[in-house]
Design a protein around this motif. Structure first.
Motif, PDB file in Angstrom:
ATOM      1  N   LEU A  42       0.803  -1.217   0.000  1.00 13.63           N
ATOM      2  CA  LEU A  42       0.000   0.000   0.000  1.00 13.63           C
ATOM      3  C   LEU A  42       0.842   1.277   0.000  1.00 13.63           C
ATOM      4  N   MET A  43       2.144   1.123  -0.045  1.00  7.62           N
ATOM      5  CA  MET A  43       3.007   2.297  -0.186  1.00  7.62           C
ATOM      6  C   MET A  43       2.879   2.818  -1.605  1.00  7.62           C
ATOM      7  N   SER A  44       2.417   4.052  -1.744  1.00  4.94           N
ATOM      8  CA  SER A  44       2.170   4.608  -3.073  1.00  4.94           C
ATOM      9  C   SER A  44       3.479   4.824  -3.829  1.00  4.94           C
ATOM     10  N   PRO A  45       3.443   4.717  -5.143  1.00  8.79           N
ATOM     11  CA  PRO A  45       4.642   4.941  -5.953  1.00  8.79           C
ATOM     12  C   PRO A  45       5.183   6.360  -5.745  1.00  8.79           C
ATOM     13  N   ARG A  46       6.485   6.497  -5.759  1.00 13.72           N
ATOM     14  CA  ARG A  46       7.188   7.783  -5.648  1.00 13.72           C
ATOM     15  C   ARG A  46       6.890   8.499  -4.338  1.00 13.72           C
ATOM     16  N   CYS A  47       6.541   7.724  -3.289  1.00 14.75           N
ATOM     17  CA  CYS A  47       6.310   8.329  -1.979  1.00 14.75           C
ATOM     18  C   CYS A  47       7.650   8.552  -1.276  1.00 14.75           C
ATOM     19  N   ASP A  48       7.588   9.202  -0.140  1.00 13.15           N
ATOM     20  CA  ASP A  48       8.771   9.384   0.694  1.00 13.15           C
ATOM     21  C   ASP A  48       9.061   8.043   1.383  1.00 13.15           C
ATOM     22  N   LYS A  49      10.004   7.287   0.834  1.00  9.07           N
ATOM     23  CA  LYS A  49      10.265   5.925   1.316  1.00  9.07           C
ATOM     24  C   LYS A  49      10.723   5.903   2.774  1.00  9.07           C
ATOM     25  N   LYS A  50      11.506   6.883   3.154  1.00  7.91           N
ATOM     26  CA  LYS A  50      11.997   6.933   4.533  1.00  7.91           C
ATOM     27  C   LYS A  50      10.829   7.056   5.505  1.00  7.91           C
ATOM     28  N   TYR A  51       9.908   7.965   5.203  1.00  5.97           N
ATOM     29  CA  TYR A  51       8.720   8.154   6.045  1.00  5.97           C
ATOM     30  C   TYR A  51       7.833   6.914   5.990  1.00  5.97           C
ATOM     31  N   ALA A  52       7.644   6.354   4.789  1.00  9.43           N
ATOM     32  CA  ALA A  52       6.753   5.205   4.617  1.00  9.43           C
ATOM     33  C   ALA A  52       7.248   3.985   5.396  1.00  9.43           C
ATOM     34  N   ILE A  53       8.537   3.728   5.349  1.00 13.85           N
ATOM     35  CA  ILE A  53       9.092   2.567   6.058  1.00 13.85           C
ATOM     36  C   ILE A  53       8.958   2.744   7.566  1.00 13.85           C
ATOM     37  N   ARG A  54       9.145   3.969   8.034  1.00 16.19           N
ATOM     38  CA  ARG A  54       8.980   4.225   9.462  1.00 16.19           C
ATOM     39  C   ARG A  54       7.533   4.042   9.889  1.00 16.19           C
ATOM     40  N   PHE A  55       6.604   4.479   9.058  1.00 14.50           N
ATOM     41  CA  PHE A  55       5.175   4.292   9.355  1.00 14.50           C
ATOM     42  C   PHE A  55       4.841   2.794   9.359  1.00 14.50           C
ATOM     43  N   PHE A  56       5.392   2.064   8.400  1.00 15.82           N
ATOM     44  CA  PHE A  56       5.191   0.613   8.334  1.00 15.82           C
ATOM     45  C   PHE A  56       5.708  -0.056   9.608  1.00 15.82           C
ATOM     46  N   PHE A  57       6.882   0.366  10.072  1.00 15.83           N
ATOM     47  CA  PHE A  57       7.463  -0.172  11.297  1.00 15.83           C
ATOM     48  C   PHE A  57       6.577   0.144  12.501  1.00 15.83           C
ATOM     49  N   LEU A  58       5.975   1.335  12.506  1.00 14.45           N
ATOM     50  CA  LEU A  58       5.077   1.730  13.587  1.00 14.45           C
ATOM     51  C   LEU A  58       3.836   0.831  13.629  1.00 14.45           C
ATOM     52  N   ILE A  59       3.321   0.471  12.461  1.00 14.51           N
ATOM     53  CA  ILE A  59       2.182  -0.444  12.384  1.00 14.51           C
ATOM     54  C   ILE A  59       2.538  -1.797  12.985  1.00 14.51           C
ATOM     55  N   ILE A  60       3.734  -2.285  12.700  1.00 21.97           N
ATOM     56  CA  ILE A  60       4.182  -3.569  13.251  1.00 21.97           C
ATOM     57  C   ILE A  60       4.251  -3.490  14.773  1.00 21.97           C
ATOM     58  N   LEU A  61       4.788  -2.394  15.291  1.00 24.23           N
ATOM     59  CA  LEU A  61       4.870  -2.215  16.746  1.00 24.23           C
ATOM     60  C   LEU A  61       3.475  -2.185  17.366  1.00 24.23           C
ATOM     61  N   ALA A  62       2.542  -1.503  16.708  1.00 26.70           N
ATOM     62  CA  ALA A  62       1.168  -1.443  17.215  1.00 26.70           C
ATOM     63  C   ALA A  62       0.524  -2.835  17.203  1.00 26.70           C
ATOM     64  N   PHE A  63       0.822  -3.618  16.166  1.00 26.74           N
ATOM     65  CA  PHE A  63       0.280  -4.973  16.047  1.00 26.74           C
ATOM     66  C   PHE A  63       0.731  -5.855  17.212  1.00 26.74           C
ATOM     67  N   CYS A  64       1.943  -5.626  17.708  1.00 21.39           N
ATOM     68  CA  CYS A  64       2.434  -6.419  18.835  1.00 21.39           C
ATOM     69  C   CYS A  64       1.541  -6.249  20.062  1.00 21.39           C
ATOM     70  N   ASP A  65       0.902  -5.100  20.171  1.00 21.09           N
ATOM     71  CA  ASP A  65       0.073  -4.809  21.341  1.00 21.09           C
ATOM     72  C   ASP A  65      -1.415  -4.957  21.069  1.00 21.09           C
ATOM     73  N   CYS A  66      -1.837  -4.715  19.835  1.00 20.75           N
ATOM     74  CA  CYS A  66      -3.268  -4.698  19.506  1.00 20.75           C
ATOM     75  C   CYS A  66      -3.467  -5.358  18.145  1.00 20.75           C
ATOM     76  N   GLU A  67      -4.274  -6.405  18.097  1.00 19.37           N
ATOM     77  CA  GLU A  67      -4.337  -7.272  16.910  1.00 19.37           C
ATOM     78  C   GLU A  67      -5.435  -6.864  15.917  1.00 19.37           C
TER      79      GLU A  67
END
Length: 303
Positions: A245-270
């Motif tokens: 779902l990362m859009s083409p030509r997006c800010d990859k640095k920001y997108a990867i960090r947001f993706f990592f944040l989702i993973i962290l949230a998943f560890c606590d809330c499913e």
């Protein structure tokens, strides 16, 4: 997928619209929260009952705010129009991150921040701190400011009424180290759920989960509950979907960090399939997309 395919200017407008009205609804909910704490008046709307198997009390329905019919905590915590304060705080944090934590130019984020604060959610506080570290702690100045904020919160929690306050009791003390749990506040699952998870690994069924998990009343939240119910393969596929779902030509640095944040949230809330996770994630990344770079040399030669 529809959000992903929207033009960037539509994504910006939609993110602005959703942020504004989500914050307004939160503000109305906060008002109901405080008013009903002082004057617990009845509501003409039918109560919200999610069933006994979900371990939730019946909620008094004020439309913008659902109030537990009895307080499951030793202190009042704000849950808004969500079943739990943790659900509210995580969903709200994603909206703040989608808006790049730009509190200076977006007054609606202050309402969201206040909602997270009065939720007294340990997961929300930790994820908010991690969000600040991931997206704002750039360079020496950012690191020093982050350290100053966290130090101030800790000192304030200790000095406020000699530690007898919600910040210290509900957040700081629960972050203390525990030999068995890792941290004192690690109570997302009970011993039975932990046993089921360990048995799932030893039996080799971790890839697919338990087919009859719905009948076993798995208590708790987080990645253990999700994997027990759906299996590791399903969890991996969910995050493959998020990555796609990362859009083409997006800010990859920001997108990867947001993706990592989702993973962290998943560890606590499913709840990775909740729209309150997907919408800010897709729009927040989508608004960073840039147009294709023009090949200046090629254009000059064509002229």
């Amino acid at each position: 997928i529809h959000l992903l395919l929207l033009p960037v200017n539509y994504k910006k407008a939609l993110l602005k619209f959703c942020t504004k009205w989500y914050a307004i609804f939160l503000l109305v909910s906060i008002i109901f929260f405080y008013v009903t704490e002082i004057i617990p008046f009845p509501s003409p709307l039918p109560p919200v009952d999610v069933g006994r198997n979900n371990f939730y009390p019946t909620f008094i329905n004020y439309f913008f705010y659902i109030k537990p019919s009895f307080n499951p905590y030793d202190i009042s915590r704000f849950n808004g129009f969500f079943l739990e304060p943790g659900h509210l705080s995580l969903s709200t944090i994603f909206f703040i991150v989608a808006n790049k934590l730009d509190f200076k130019n977006n007054r609606y984020l202050w309402i969201m921040l206040f909602a997270i604060i009065i939720s007294l959610s340990l997961a929300g506080y930790v994820l908010l701190a991690l969000s600040w570290v991931l997206f704002k702690s750039n360079g020496v100045k950012g690191i020093l400011l982050t350290a100053l904020i966290f130090s101030g919160l800790y000192i304030g929690g200790q000095l406020w009424n000699d530690g007898d306050n919600p910040l210290n009791k509900k957040i700081l003390l629960r972050l203390e180290y525990n030999d068995e749990k890792g941290i004192e506040g690690n109570n997302r699952t009970d011993e039975r759920t932990d046993w089921m998870f360990e048995n799932l690994i030893s039996s080799g069924r971790i890839l697919t989960g338990l087919p009859d998990s719905e009948n076993k009343n798995v208590f708790g939240a987080g990645f253990k509950k999700y994997i027990i119910q759906y299996g590791l393969i399903a969890a991996i596929l969910v995050f493959v979907f998020y990555w796609s779902l990362m859009s083409p030509r997006c800010d990859k640095k920001y997108a990867i960090r947001f993706f990592f944040l989702i993973i962290l949230a998943f560890c606590d809330c499913e709840y990775p399939t909740w729209f309150t996770w997907l919408l800010p994630y897709v729009l927040g990344i989508g608004v960073t997309a840039r147009g294709k770079k023009l090949n200046v040399v090629k254009i000059y030669l064509q002229k």
